[in-house]
Write an enzyme that holds these catalytic residues in place. Structure first.
Site, PDB file in Angstrom:
ATOM      1  N   LYS A  27       0.856  -1.188   0.000  1.00  0.00           N
ATOM      2  CA  LYS A  27       0.000   0.000   0.000  1.00  0.00           C
ATOM      3  C   LYS A  27       0.884   1.227   0.000  1.00  0.00           C
ATOM      4  CE  LYS A  27      -4.082   1.885   0.416  1.00  0.00           C
ATOM      5  NZ  LYS A  27      -3.772   2.515  -0.892  1.00  0.00           N
ATOM      6  N   GLN A  35       7.296   4.002   3.817  1.00  0.00           N
ATOM      7  CA  GLN A  35       5.878   3.605   3.832  1.00  0.00           C
ATOM      8  C   GLN A  35       5.652   2.341   4.671  1.00  0.00           C
ATOM      9  OE1 GLN A  35       3.755   5.529   1.434  1.00  0.00           O
ATOM     10  NE2 GLN A  35       2.162   4.841   2.807  1.00  0.00           N
ATOM     11  N   LYS A  69       5.500   3.500   8.291  1.00  0.00           N
ATOM     12  CA  LYS A  69       4.349   4.383   8.465  1.00  0.00           C
ATOM     13  C   LYS A  69       3.072   3.536   8.531  1.00  0.00           C
ATOM     14  CE  LYS A  69       4.368   7.663   5.528  1.00  0.00           C
ATOM     15  NZ  LYS A  69       4.227   8.615   4.425  1.00  0.00           N
ATOM     16  N   LYS A 109       5.312   1.720  -3.218  1.00  0.00           N
ATOM     17  CA  LYS A 109       5.249   3.065  -3.798  1.00  0.00           C
ATOM     18  C   LYS A 109       5.470   2.932  -5.290  1.00  0.00           C
ATOM     19  CE  LYS A 109       4.697   7.368  -2.589  1.00  0.00           C
ATOM     20  NZ  LYS A 109       3.885   7.953  -1.496  1.00  0.00           N
ATOM     21  N   GLY A 134      -2.853   8.074  -4.273  1.00  0.00           N
ATOM     22  CA  GLY A 134      -2.225   9.260  -4.864  1.00  0.00           C
ATOM     23  C   GLY A 134      -0.967   9.696  -4.122  1.00  0.00           C
ATOM     24  N   ASP A 135      -0.271  10.627  -4.709  1.00  0.00           N
ATOM     25  CA  ASP A 135       0.877  11.302  -4.090  1.00  0.00           C
ATOM     26  C   ASP A 135       1.089  12.560  -4.942  1.00  0.00           C
ATOM     27  OD1 ASP A 135       3.187  10.868  -2.007  1.00  0.00           O
ATOM     28  OD2 ASP A 135       4.247  11.480  -3.805  1.00  0.00           O
ATOM     29  N   THR A 141      -4.419  13.457   4.877  1.00  0.00           N
ATOM     30  CA  THR A 141      -2.998  13.619   5.222  1.00  0.00           C
ATOM     31  C   THR A 141      -2.787  14.943   5.951  1.00  0.00           C
ATOM     32  OG1 THR A 141      -2.463  12.349   3.257  1.00  0.00           O
ATOM     33  CG2 THR A 141      -0.648  13.493   4.332  1.00  0.00           C
ATOM     34  N   ASN A 178      -2.432  18.917  -2.217  1.00  0.00           N
ATOM     35  CA  ASN A 178      -3.409  18.215  -1.391  1.00  0.00           C
ATOM     36  C   ASN A 178      -3.083  18.279   0.101  1.00  0.00           C
ATOM     37  OD1 ASN A 178      -3.823  15.155  -0.179  1.00  0.00           O
ATOM     38  ND2 ASN A 178      -5.633  16.063  -1.110  1.00  0.00           N
ATOM     39  N   SER A 237      -6.873   5.739   3.670  1.00  0.00           N
ATOM     40  CA  SER A 237      -6.897   4.842   2.509  1.00  0.00           C
ATOM     41  C   SER A 237      -7.278   3.429   2.961  1.00  0.00           C
ATOM     42  CB  SER A 237      -5.527   4.792   1.837  1.00  0.00           C
ATOM     43  OG  SER A 237      -5.424   5.791   0.855  1.00  0.00           O
TER      44      SER A 237
HETATM   45  P1  NDP Z   1       0.560  17.655  -4.634  1.00  0.00           P
HETATM   46  O1  NDP Z   1       1.031  17.286  -5.971  1.00  0.00           O
HETATM   47  O2  NDP Z   1      -0.880  17.817  -4.400  1.00  0.00           O
HETATM   48  O3  NDP Z   1       1.271  19.003  -4.159  1.00  0.00           O
HETATM   49  C1  NDP Z   1       2.646  19.086  -4.063  1.00  0.00           C
HETATM   50  C2  NDP Z   1       3.009  20.511  -3.655  1.00  0.00           C
HETATM   51  O4  NDP Z   1       4.396  20.557  -3.367  1.00  0.00           O
HETATM   52  C3  NDP Z   1       2.764  21.518  -4.768  1.00  0.00           C
HETATM   53  O5  NDP Z   1       2.461  22.756  -4.213  1.00  0.00           O
HETATM   54  C4  NDP Z   1       4.120  21.540  -5.469  1.00  0.00           C
HETATM   55  O6  NDP Z   1       4.379  22.722  -6.207  1.00  0.00           O
HETATM   56  C5  NDP Z   1       5.050  21.431  -4.300  1.00  0.00           C
HETATM   57  N1  NDP Z   1       6.310  20.818  -4.745  1.00  0.00           N
HETATM   58  C6  NDP Z   1       6.478  19.637  -5.390  1.00  0.00           C
HETATM   59  N2  NDP Z   1       7.752  19.426  -5.700  1.00  0.00           N
HETATM   60  C7  NDP Z   1       8.423  20.509  -5.238  1.00  0.00           C
HETATM   61  C8  NDP Z   1       9.775  20.888  -5.251  1.00  0.00           C
HETATM   62  N3  NDP Z   1      10.699  20.091  -5.799  1.00  0.00           N
HETATM   63  N4  NDP Z   1      10.099  22.074  -4.661  1.00  0.00           N
HETATM   64  C9  NDP Z   1       9.154  22.872  -4.101  1.00  0.00           C
HETATM   65  N5  NDP Z   1       7.846  22.560  -4.079  1.00  0.00           N
HETATM   66  C10 NDP Z   1       7.486  21.402  -4.630  1.00  0.00           C
HETATM   67  O7  NDP Z   1       1.191  16.560  -3.647  1.00  0.00           O
HETATM   68  P2  NDP Z   1       0.756  16.176  -2.180  1.00  0.00           P
HETATM   69  O8  NDP Z   1       0.253  17.376  -1.473  1.00  0.00           O
HETATM   70  O9  NDP Z   1      -0.097  14.986  -2.270  1.00  0.00           O
HETATM   71  O10 NDP Z   1       2.136  15.691  -1.553  1.00  0.00           O
HETATM   72  C11 NDP Z   1       3.010  16.581  -0.864  1.00  0.00           C
HETATM   73  C12 NDP Z   1       3.949  15.770   0.018  1.00  0.00           C
HETATM   74  O11 NDP Z   1       3.171  15.008   0.958  1.00  0.00           O
HETATM   75  C13 NDP Z   1       4.836  14.761  -0.697  1.00  0.00           C
HETATM   76  O12 NDP Z   1       6.070  14.665  -0.015  1.00  0.00           O
HETATM   77  C14 NDP Z   1       4.068  13.443  -0.528  1.00  0.00           C
HETATM   78  O13 NDP Z   1       4.900  12.316  -0.639  1.00  0.00           O
HETATM   79  C15 NDP Z   1       3.546  13.635   0.882  1.00  0.00           C
HETATM   80  N6  NDP Z   1       2.408  12.806   1.236  1.00  0.00           N
HETATM   81  C16 NDP Z   1       1.260  12.848   0.507  1.00  0.00           C
HETATM   82  C17 NDP Z   1       0.186  12.062   0.858  1.00  0.00           C
HETATM   83  C18 NDP Z   1      -1.136  12.157   0.177  1.00  0.00           C
HETATM   84  O14 NDP Z   1      -2.087  11.540   0.677  1.00  0.00           O
HETATM   85  N7  NDP Z   1      -1.271  12.882  -0.908  1.00  0.00           N
HETATM   86  C19 NDP Z   1       0.294  11.095   1.973  1.00  0.00           C
HETATM   87  C20 NDP Z   1       1.515  11.197   2.737  1.00  0.00           C
HETATM   88  C21 NDP Z   1       2.532  12.007   2.350  1.00  0.00           C
HETATM   89  P3  NDP Z   1       4.303  22.698  -7.812  1.00  0.00           P
HETATM   90  O15 NDP Z   1       2.846  22.718  -8.136  1.00  0.00           O
HETATM   91  O16 NDP Z   1       5.026  23.906  -8.260  1.00  0.00           O
HETATM   92  O17 NDP Z   1       4.983  21.442  -8.269  1.00  0.00           O
END
Ligand code: NDP
Length: 447
Positions: free
Chosen positions: A92, A113, A116, A128, A167-168, A211, A242, A379
Site C-alpha cells: 500500500k 511507507q 508508516k 510506492k 495518490g501522491d 494527510t 493536497n 486509505s
Molecule cells: P501535490 O502534488 O498535491 O502538491 C505538491 C506541492 O508541493 C505543490 O504545491 C508543489 O508545487 C510542491 N512541490 C512539489 N515538488 C516541489 C519541489 N521540488 N520544490 C518545491 N515545491 C514542490 O502533492 P501532495 O500534497 O499529495 O504531496 C506533498 C507531500 O506530501 C509529498 O512529499 C508526498 O509524498 C507527501 N504525502 C502525501 C500524501 C497524500 O495523501 N497525498 C500522503 C503522505 C505524504 P508545484 O505545483 O510547483 O509542483
C-alpha cells in the site's frame, strides 16, 4: 559482532550496492541507527540479518508508458511500482507523477511507507510507485491518455488483495479516476484496487483531507499533552497541494493562523492568514500558479524561492511539499523564527542536518512516518468500506482519523521513552513501526 557494528556494516553494504540511490541511502541512514536499542534487546533479529532483508524490496517493476500528446506526437515515460514489504498486508502506498521520479526516490518513499503503515495498526504492507511524467501544463485529455497507458501495464501487477496504490505528488482524484476507469476496462471490476477515488464512486469521505488533517491532529495531541493548543499559533506551511491545503484548513479550524504556502517557484506570505477558499479555487479548480493568489488578495505578498528562507516569527512549521526542502541553513532560520514544533506533512522534507538542529534547539519534531500517516490510514479505511460495500459518514471517518493520529502520537512518545530519549518521536516512530514488521517477517518464516 556488536549491534552498532552490524548496523554500520549493513549501511556500508547498501551504499556499495546502490551508490547512486541518494534519497534511499539517506532514508536508510536516518533509520538504521535509531533501531539499535531495540535490536540490542532482540538479538534474534541480528542473528537472522533482518536489516539486510528489510532493505531489499520484495519486487520492483519498471515499465514503459507510451502516450500521445495533443499535437499527435508520441511520448514515452518510465513507470514503476516498488512492492517493498508485504509482511503486514497487501502493498500500500501512493503513485507519484513528477519529472524527478526515479528508483531512488521511490525506494526511499516505499521504505518509509512500510513503517508508516505499520504505525497505523492497520493491515497494510508498504509500496510506492509512479512515473517521471510531468502533469504540469498537460491538457485533461493528455492526462487521461497517460493514465490509461500507465494502468494498462500496472494492472497486471496490482489487485485488492495484492497491491492497492493511491495518490501522491501529481496524482489526485482526477488521475485516480482515470486510472480506475482503465483498470476496470482491463480487469474484473473491483473498487478496492485503488484508494483516493472520488467520493462519487466509492471513495471515502475525508480521504482527500486525511494527510493534512492527520498532520495537524498529530500536533494537536502533542500540544495537548503539554497543556497547549493550536489557538492563535502562527503556522508556516509549505506546498499548496493536497496535503498543504488540508493542513491549513484543519489548523484554521483549530484556531491557528497559517501565514504561508508555496509551490516550486515561490511562496505566499499572508499575514492575515491564508484565504483558503481563494487558494482552493486557484489550485483545485483553476489549476493555476500561486502568483494568481496575490492578484486577488491585497494582504498577501508573493516571493520567489523557498518559503523556508522567510524570516518571521512563528510557532509551528508544517513542511508539506517535498523531500529535502529544509536543509541545515533553513532549519537555522526556523530556529531564529522561534518555531517550537515541526511536523512533516511531506515525506522526508528535512535533511539530517536540519533534524539535528531541531533536537539541539528543543524543537519538537514529528517525522513524516508518523505525522503524515493519516493519508494512508484513511486509505485503509476506504479499503474496509469498499470491502463491506458501505460508506461511513464524514464524522465517522474524521473521528477514526483523529483516534489513529492520537494513537500514533502516543506510540511514538511511549516508544521513545522506552528505548531512547524523551520526546524523540522520530526514533519512537522508527522503532514502533519496525517492531511489528520485523516480528511478522520472522513469524512468516521469511528469514
Ligand atoms: P501535490 O502534488 O498535491 O502538491 C505538491 C506541492 O508541493 C505543490 O504545491 C508543489 O508545487 C510542491 N512541490 C512539489 N515538488 C516541489 C519541489 N521540488 N520544490 C518545491 N515545491 C514542490 O502533492 P501532495 O500534497 O499529495 O504531496 C506533498 C507531500 O506530501 C509529498 O512529499 C508526498 O509524498 C507527501 N504525502 C502525501 C500524501 C497524500 O495523501 N497525498 C500522503 C503522505 C505524504 P508545484 O505545483 O510547483 O509542483
Amino acid at each position: 559482532m556488536e549491534v552498532r557494528e552490524y548496523v554500520e556494516q549493513v549501511q556500508k553494504n547498501l551504499a556499495a550496492k546502490d551508490p547512486n540511490q541518494e534519497e534511499f541511502l539517506q532514508a536508510v541512514e536516518e533509520f538504521l541507527p535509531s533501531v539499535i536499542p531495540f535490536l540490542e534487546e532482540h538479538p534474534e533479529y541480528v542473528e537472522k540479518n533482518i536489516l539486510e532483508l528489510i532493505l531489499e524490496p520484495e519486487r520492483m517493476i519498471q515499465f514503459r508508458v507510451p502516450w500521445q500528446d495533443d499535437a499527435g506526437n508520441w511520448q514515452v515515460n518510465r513507470g514503476y511500482r516498488v512492492q517493498f514489504n508485504s509482511a503486514l498486508g497487501p502493498y500500500k502506498g501512493g503513485l507519484r507523477f513528477h519529472p524527478s521520479v526515479n528508483l531512488s526516490i521511490l525506494k526511499f518513499l516505499g521504505f518509509e511507507q512500510i513503517f508508516k503503515n505499520s504505525l497505523t495498526d492497520l493491515p497494510i504492507g508498504g509500496g510506492k510507485g509512479g512515473s517521471d511524467f510531468d502533469p504540469k501544463k498537460k491538457s485533461d485529455a493528455e492526462i487521461m491518455r497517460f493514465c490509461q497507458s500507465f494502468m494498462t501495464e500496472l494492472s497486471k501487477h496490482i489487485g485488492p488483495n495484492l497491491d492497492v496504490p493511491a495518490g501522491d505528488i501529481g496524482v489526485g482524484g482526477r488521475e485516480i479516476g482515470y486510472l480506475f476507469g482503465q483498470y476496470k476496462r482491463l480487469c474484473e471490476y473491483d473498487m478496492g484496487v485503488l484508494t483516493g477515488k472520488p467520493v462519487g464512486f466509492n471513495g471515502s469521505l475525508v480521504r482527500t483531507e486525511a494527510t493534512g488533517y492527520g498532520t495537524v491532529y498529530f500536533v494537536k495531541h502533542l500540544l495537548e499533552d503539554r497543556g497547549d493548543s493550536f489557538e492563535e499559533k502562527k503556522v508556516l506551511v509549505s506546498g499548496s497541494g493536497n496535503v498543504a491545503i488540508y493542513a491549513i484548513e484543519k489548523a484554521h479550524e483549530l484556531g491557528a493562523i497559517a501565514i504561508t504556502c508555496s509551490d516550486s517557484d515561490g511562496y505566499i506570505y499572508d499575514e492575515e492568514g491564508i484565504d483558503l477558499d481563494l487558494l482552493k479555487e486557484i489550485k483545485e479548480v483553476r489549476r493555476e500558479r500561486l502568483t494568481e493568489y496575490v492578484k486577488e488578495r491585497s494582504t498577501a505578498k508573493y516571493y520567489e524561492g523557498s518559503v523556508w528562507d522567510l524570516e518571521t516569527a512563528a510557532d509551528i512549521a508544517l513542511p508539506c511539499a517535498t523531500q529535502n526542502e529544509i536543509d541545515g541553513k533553513k532549519a537555522e532560520i526556523l530556529v531564529k523564527n522561534g518555531v517550537k514544533v515541526v511536523a512533516e506533512g511531506a515525506n522526508m522534507p528535512s535533511t539530517m542536518d536540519a533534524v539535528k538542529l531541531y533536537f539541539e534547539n528543543d524543537i519538537l519534531y514529528g517525522s513524516g512516518k508518523a505525522a503524515n500517516a493519516g493519508g494512508v490510514a484513511v486509505s485503509a479505511l476506504e479499503m474496509s468500506q469498499n470491502a463491506q460495500r458501505l460508506a461511513w459518514t464524514k464524522e465517522e471517518v474524521d473521528s477514526k482519523l483523529d483516534d489513529i493520529m492520537k494513537n500514533i502520537y502516543e506510540t511514538c512518545r511511549d516508544t521513545a521513552e522506552k528505548y531512547a530519549e524523551k520526546d524523540n518521536f522520530a526514533v519512537g516512530a522508527n522503532i514502533a513501526g519496525f517492531e511489528k514488521v520485523a516480528a511478522a517477517m520472522l513469524a512468516q518464516g521469511l528469514v
